[in-house]
Design a protein around this motif. Structure first.
Motif, mmCIF file in Angstrom:
data_model
loop_
_atom_site.group_PDB
_atom_site.id
_atom_site.type_symbol
_atom_site.label_atom_id
_atom_site.label_comp_id
_atom_site.label_asym_id
_atom_site.label_seq_id
_atom_site.Cartn_x
_atom_site.Cartn_y
_atom_site.Cartn_z
ATOM 1 N N LEU A 12 0.832 -1.203 0.000
ATOM 2 C CA LEU A 12 0.000 0.000 0.000
ATOM 3 C C LEU A 12 0.868 1.254 0.000
ATOM 4 O O LEU A 12 0.601 2.202 -0.752
ATOM 5 C CB LEU A 12 -0.929 -0.020 1.213
ATOM 6 C CG LEU A 12 -1.897 1.149 1.356
ATOM 7 C CD1 LEU A 12 -2.760 1.322 0.116
ATOM 8 C CD2 LEU A 12 -2.751 0.954 2.604
ATOM 9 N N ALA A 13 1.919 1.261 0.804
ATOM 10 C CA ALA A 13 2.823 2.413 0.844
ATOM 11 C C ALA A 13 3.516 2.597 -0.507
ATOM 12 O O ALA A 13 3.661 3.726 -0.985
ATOM 13 C CB ALA A 13 3.849 2.245 1.963
ATOM 14 N N ASP A 14 3.912 1.490 -1.127
ATOM 15 C CA ASP A 14 4.556 1.575 -2.447
ATOM 16 C C ASP A 14 3.585 2.140 -3.481
ATOM 17 O O ASP A 14 3.965 2.968 -4.314
ATOM 18 C CB ASP A 14 5.056 0.194 -2.866
ATOM 19 C CG ASP A 14 5.831 0.253 -4.166
ATOM 20 O OD1 ASP A 14 6.783 1.053 -4.254
ATOM 21 O OD2 ASP A 14 5.481 -0.506 -5.097
ATOM 22 N N PHE A 15 2.325 1.718 -3.422
ATOM 23 C CA PHE A 15 1.312 2.247 -4.336
ATOM 24 C C PHE A 15 1.154 3.757 -4.137
ATOM 25 O O PHE A 15 1.103 4.515 -5.109
ATOM 26 C CB PHE A 15 -0.020 1.528 -4.117
ATOM 27 C CG PHE A 15 -1.135 2.093 -4.947
ATOM 28 C CD1 PHE A 15 -1.233 1.806 -6.292
ATOM 29 C CD2 PHE A 15 -2.079 2.931 -4.373
ATOM 30 C CE1 PHE A 15 -2.256 2.336 -7.068
ATOM 31 C CE2 PHE A 15 -3.103 3.471 -5.131
ATOM 32 C CZ PHE A 15 -3.191 3.170 -6.480
ATOM 33 N N CYS A 16 1.095 4.184 -2.870
ATOM 34 C CA CYS A 16 0.963 5.622 -2.588
ATOM 35 C C CYS A 16 2.158 6.396 -3.133
ATOM 36 O O CYS A 16 1.994 7.456 -3.747
ATOM 37 C CB CYS A 16 0.840 5.857 -1.076
ATOM 38 S SG CYS A 16 -0.719 5.293 -0.380
ATOM 39 N N ARG A 17 3.357 5.870 -2.918
ATOM 40 C CA ARG A 17 4.572 6.546 -3.397
ATOM 41 C C ARG A 17 4.637 6.602 -4.918
ATOM 42 O O ARG A 17 5.026 7.618 -5.497
ATOM 43 C CB ARG A 17 5.816 5.865 -2.841
ATOM 44 C CG ARG A 17 6.054 6.165 -1.393
ATOM 45 C CD ARG A 17 7.472 5.728 -1.015
ATOM 46 N NE ARG A 17 7.523 5.426 0.384
ATOM 47 C CZ ARG A 17 7.570 4.199 0.914
ATOM 48 N NH1 ARG A 17 7.627 3.135 0.131
ATOM 49 N NH2 ARG A 17 7.592 4.032 2.214
ATOM 50 N N SER A 18 4.256 5.507 -5.568
ATOM 51 C CA SER A 18 4.319 5.513 -7.039
ATOM 52 C C SER A 18 3.263 6.449 -7.626
ATOM 53 O O SER A 18 3.507 7.119 -8.631
ATOM 54 C CB SER A 18 4.195 4.102 -7.614
ATOM 55 O OG SER A 18 2.931 3.554 -7.356
ATOM 56 N N THR A 19 2.107 6.529 -6.984
ATOM 57 C CA THR A 19 1.085 7.469 -7.440
ATOM 58 C C THR A 19 1.548 8.905 -7.187
ATOM 59 O O THR A 19 1.310 9.803 -8.016
ATOM 60 C CB THR A 19 -0.261 7.191 -6.749
ATOM 61 O OG1 THR A 19 -0.629 5.832 -6.992
ATOM 62 C CG2 THR A 19 -1.352 8.103 -7.280
ATOM 63 N N ALA A 20 2.242 9.130 -6.078
ATOM 64 C CA ALA A 20 2.790 10.466 -5.795
ATOM 65 C C ALA A 20 3.811 10.857 -6.868
ATOM 66 O O ALA A 20 3.821 12.003 -7.336
ATOM 67 C CB ALA A 20 3.436 10.493 -4.410
ATOM 68 N N ALA A 21 4.638 9.917 -7.272
ATOM 69 C CA ALA A 21 5.630 10.197 -8.315
ATOM 70 C C ALA A 21 4.934 10.540 -9.630
ATOM 71 O O ALA A 21 5.347 11.465 -10.340
ATOM 72 C CB ALA A 21 6.557 8.999 -8.502
#
Length: 71
Positions: A12-21
């Protein structure tokens, strides 16, 4: 003994970070659109928050269960 974040939390954190990027790239594409920059910062903050929760947090467990159920 405290364990680290669960695989679900990491995902979930990785998804949030990739969406932020992606949002930051869109901000550059559209003249540093402030909305995308704000959203990217909020997603980074959410990723940090998700990782700070205990892995047995009921909200995470509920979200994981709902995600596994699909549509």
């Amino acid at each position: 003994m405290e364990s680290g974040p669960s695989r679900f939390q990491l995902s979930l954190a990785d998804f949030c970070r990739s969406t932020a990027a992606w949002r930051r790239r869109k901000a550059e594409e559209y003249d540093r659109d402030e909305r995308n920059l704000r959203t990217a910062a909020a997603l980074e903050e959410l990723a940090h928050h998700v990782l700070s929760l205990p892995s047995d947090d009921t909200r995470l467990l509920d979200l994981q269960r709902l995600a596994a159920e699909g549509d």
